[in-house]
Design a protein around this motif. Structure first.
Motif, PDB file in Angstrom:
ATOM      1  N   THR A  39       0.849  -1.191   0.000  1.00 50.64           N
ATOM      2  CA  THR A  39       0.000   0.000   0.000  1.00 50.64           C
ATOM      3  C   THR A  39       0.883   1.237   0.000  1.00 50.64           C
ATOM      4  O   THR A  39       1.928   1.270   0.665  1.00 50.64           O
ATOM      5  N   VAL A  40       0.467   2.249  -0.758  1.00 51.31           N
ATOM      6  CA  VAL A  40       1.236   3.485  -0.838  1.00 51.31           C
ATOM      7  C   VAL A  40       0.264   4.633  -1.085  1.00 51.31           C
ATOM      8  O   VAL A  40      -0.775   4.462  -1.739  1.00 51.31           O
ATOM      9  N   GLU A  41       0.574   5.779  -0.566  1.00 50.71           N
ATOM     10  CA  GLU A  41      -0.253   6.956  -0.804  1.00 50.71           C
ATOM     11  C   GLU A  41      -0.015   7.455  -2.231  1.00 50.71           C
ATOM     12  O   GLU A  41       1.071   7.921  -2.566  1.00 50.71           O
ATOM     13  N   CYS A  42      -1.033   7.328  -3.046  1.00 48.85           N
ATOM     14  CA  CYS A  42      -0.927   7.717  -4.454  1.00 48.85           C
ATOM     15  C   CYS A  42      -2.332   7.804  -5.028  1.00 48.85           C
ATOM     16  O   CYS A  42      -3.152   6.908  -4.804  1.00 48.85           O
ATOM     17  N   ASP A  43      -2.618   8.848  -5.782  1.00 53.17           N
ATOM     18  CA  ASP A  43      -3.966   9.017  -6.332  1.00 53.17           C
ATOM     19  C   ASP A  43      -3.977   9.135  -7.847  1.00 53.17           C
ATOM     20  O   ASP A  43      -4.987   9.507  -8.445  1.00 53.17           O
ATOM     21  N   HIS A  60      -7.462   1.566  -5.824  1.00 55.42           N
ATOM     22  CA  HIS A  60      -7.514   2.633  -4.829  1.00 55.42           C
ATOM     23  C   HIS A  60      -8.536   2.296  -3.759  1.00 55.42           C
ATOM     24  O   HIS A  60      -9.671   1.917  -4.054  1.00 55.42           O
ATOM     25  N   ASP A  62      -9.295   3.561   0.629  1.00 58.42           N
ATOM     26  CA  ASP A  62      -8.891   4.157   1.911  1.00 58.42           C
ATOM     27  C   ASP A  62      -7.719   5.120   1.729  1.00 58.42           C
ATOM     28  O   ASP A  62      -6.766   5.115   2.502  1.00 58.42           O
ATOM     29  N   ASN A  63      -7.800   5.938   0.675  1.00 56.02           N
ATOM     30  CA  ASN A  63      -6.798   6.966   0.366  1.00 56.02           C
ATOM     31  C   ASN A  63      -5.420   6.379   0.066  1.00 56.02           C
ATOM     32  O   ASN A  63      -4.397   7.069   0.225  1.00 56.02           O
ATOM     33  N   LYS A  64      -5.365   5.133  -0.371  1.00 56.17           N
ATOM     34  CA  LYS A  64      -4.098   4.500  -0.713  1.00 56.17           C
ATOM     35  C   LYS A  64      -4.253   3.697  -1.995  1.00 56.17           C
ATOM     36  O   LYS A  64      -5.352   3.311  -2.388  1.00 56.17           O
ATOM     37  N   LEU A  65      -3.093   3.448  -2.626  1.00 55.18           N
ATOM     38  CA  LEU A  65      -3.038   2.564  -3.779  1.00 55.18           C
ATOM     39  C   LEU A  65      -2.570   1.190  -3.300  1.00 55.18           C
ATOM     40  O   LEU A  65      -1.552   1.071  -2.624  1.00 55.18           O
ATOM     41  N   TRP A  66      -3.329   0.161  -3.649  1.00 55.82           N
ATOM     42  CA  TRP A  66      -3.018  -1.210  -3.252  1.00 55.82           C
ATOM     43  C   TRP A  66      -2.619  -1.996  -4.497  1.00 55.82           C
ATOM     44  O   TRP A  66      -3.267  -1.915  -5.539  1.00 55.82           O
ATOM     45  N   SER A 343       7.495   1.077   1.573  1.00 57.59           N
ATOM     46  CA  SER A 343       7.587   1.781   0.294  1.00 57.59           C
ATOM     47  C   SER A 343       7.910   3.241   0.539  1.00 57.59           C
ATOM     48  O   SER A 343       7.523   3.825   1.555  1.00 57.59           O
TER      49      SER A 343
END
Length: 453
Positions: A39-43, A60, A62-66, A343
């Motif tokens: 998981t990483v923060e990315c939109d 996408h 919960d405000n994260k990229l999985w 990450s």
């Protein structure tokens, strides 16, 4: 701790050779090659691309990229690039129709109270649960007396019980190419439980991400799974090993072991199949015949009158598997559950270290040729700049193990836990050393690297 970790990751990334490097660095802190969820923060992305041309689907939530990463090098890192996925309708991991959930690995049927009344393993073509209710929350009176309220659980704690009532039925809130998420809620006494059930396209583990608002003193919350497994022994994780306890109550000694301390997992296995219950922060289990339970919250009033009153967040997971826990490497799966892939975004070129030696975009510091031995610790020596490597056998096996390092090794000495010298270790190559590791044995090595490293 997190500050030191992040500084170390930044230091490594600033030295990565920019030629062929991606924009996101993935760190595997475990000593085996690994496929796992990241998981990483990315939109801005819908897929992830690797240096060798693979494209991993992403999702996408919960405000994260999985996304599901494959082949992460042991005790090392690799880099990837964010990308756009295929156009058209996105693939779905699961399908919910009424009280039935179909996933790549399982068919799950829910009862009216939100429990699992059936969990069918498609891969092994068998039912996981033995009737009853799976993932059943149970609340018991917990009042062991004034003197040791905070430490003891009475054998008779089951005499008084409350069953939570489902206040919001299971609802599919996320469904994509990586995973599907269901959400439900329960109330009991003055407390409430909110849970997300997460199933994956590429992992057979079922996660139960749980939030509890606990407002009841002298109560014990457990979760229970009645399993279609016949065994007289349950296995429990310990630091550097495991322990076994009876699942029956034939003697007074057996009866006294109604609650068992454990770390990351507990497992019930029969001849060719088993089920592990993994957790990320709970330390009390009990197994009675084929029922496996995990203690989630308890709220004694002595010495702290408001012990565990308030909000709690934790995750546990169910992992059905072929064979016993050793065959399924439950110990490694539990490490992965507790130590997710790290990450971090690569630094811009202006912040890379100028004039310094670079390292490859995909790199492994150390790897082993053993399925039973793992690296528990890598640290700087207390008295000099040597590398201390601590390994142990986790399966109760005997093996000659080869340790393969990427940097050249100058010398290797075995030490005790205090890093006091105990002699030289056999070496056959500039980047390797070999040693015998016995059942559950802990070995500590002091490794001197060539100065260029």
């Amino acid at each position: 701790g997190e500050t030191v970790r992040d500084e170390a990751m930044s230091h490594i990334m600033s030295a990565i050779d920019p030629a062929g490097a991606g924009e996101l660095c993935l760190f595997n802190t475990l000593s085996w090659k690994r496929d796992d969820i990241v998981t990483v923060e990315c939109d801005r992305a819908t897929a992830v691309r690797t240096a060798d041309g693979q494209t991993w689907p992403a999702q996408h939530y919960d405000n994260k990229l999985w996304f599901f990463a494959k082949g992460l090098p042991p005790l090392g890192w690799t880099t990837v690039t964010m990308a756009a996925g295929k156009t058209g309708p996105a693939a779905k991991t699961a399908q919910l129709k009424g009280n039935r959930l179909d996933t790549p690995f399982y068919t799950i049927q829910f009862s009216s109270d939100g429990c699992m009344k059936s969990l069918y393993d498609k891969l092994h073509k068998r039912e996981v649960l033995d009737g009853g209710s799976g993932n059943e929350f149970q609340v018991f009176e917990d009042n062991p007396g004034k003197q040791f309220s905070g430490w003891d659980i009475l054998e008779s704690f089951e005499n008084r019980r409350w069953d939570p009532r489902q206040s919001a039925a299971w609802k599919l809130v996320q469904n994509g190419p990586v995973m599907a998420v269901l959400r439900a809620e329960w109330t009991v006494l003055k407390s409430s439980i909110r849970q997300e059930l997460i199933v994956y396209r590429d992992i057979a583990r079922i996660d139960f991400k749980t939030k509890v608002n606990w407002q009841d003193s002298e109560r014990l919350l457990k979760v229970a799974f009645p399993l279609a497994v016949r065994t007289l022994q349950a296995s429990y994780d310990l630091p550097f090993g495991h322990q076994e306890r009876p699942t029956h109550r034939n003697t007074s000694w057996d009866k006294a072991q109604f609650e068992v301390c454990a770390h990351k997992w507990a497992d019930l296995s029969e001849g060719n199949y088993g089920v592990a219950l993994i957790n990320d922060c709970k330390y009390g289990y009990d197994a009675r015949e084929n029922r496996l339970r995990l203690s989630l919250v308890r709220s004694p009033i002595r010495p702290n009158p408001v012990s565990d009153i308030g909000n709690h967040e934790f995750t546990y997971a169910l992992l059905p598997h072929a064979g016993g826990w050793r065959d399924a490497h439950v110990d490694r799966r539990a490490y992965e559950f507790n130590m997710p892939v790290l990450s971090a975004w690569m630094p811009v070129p202006a912040k890379r270290r100028a004039g310094k030696p670079t390292v490859a975009a995909t790199y492994s510091l150390l790897a082993l040729d053993s399925d039973s031995v793992m690296i528990e610790t890598i640290k700087q020596a207390e008295d000099d700049n040597d590398l201390v490597v601590r390994a142990f056998d986790s399966l109760g096996c005997r093996a000659n193990v080869t340790f393969s390092l990427s940097p050249k090794v100058k010398r290797v000495r075995q030490t005790n836990l205090m890093e006091e010298d105990e002699g030289a270790v056999s070496r056959q190559a500039p980047r390797e050393f070999t040693d015998f590791v016995g059942p559950y044995e802990i070995k500590t090595y002091k490794v001197s690297l060539e100065k260029s490293h």
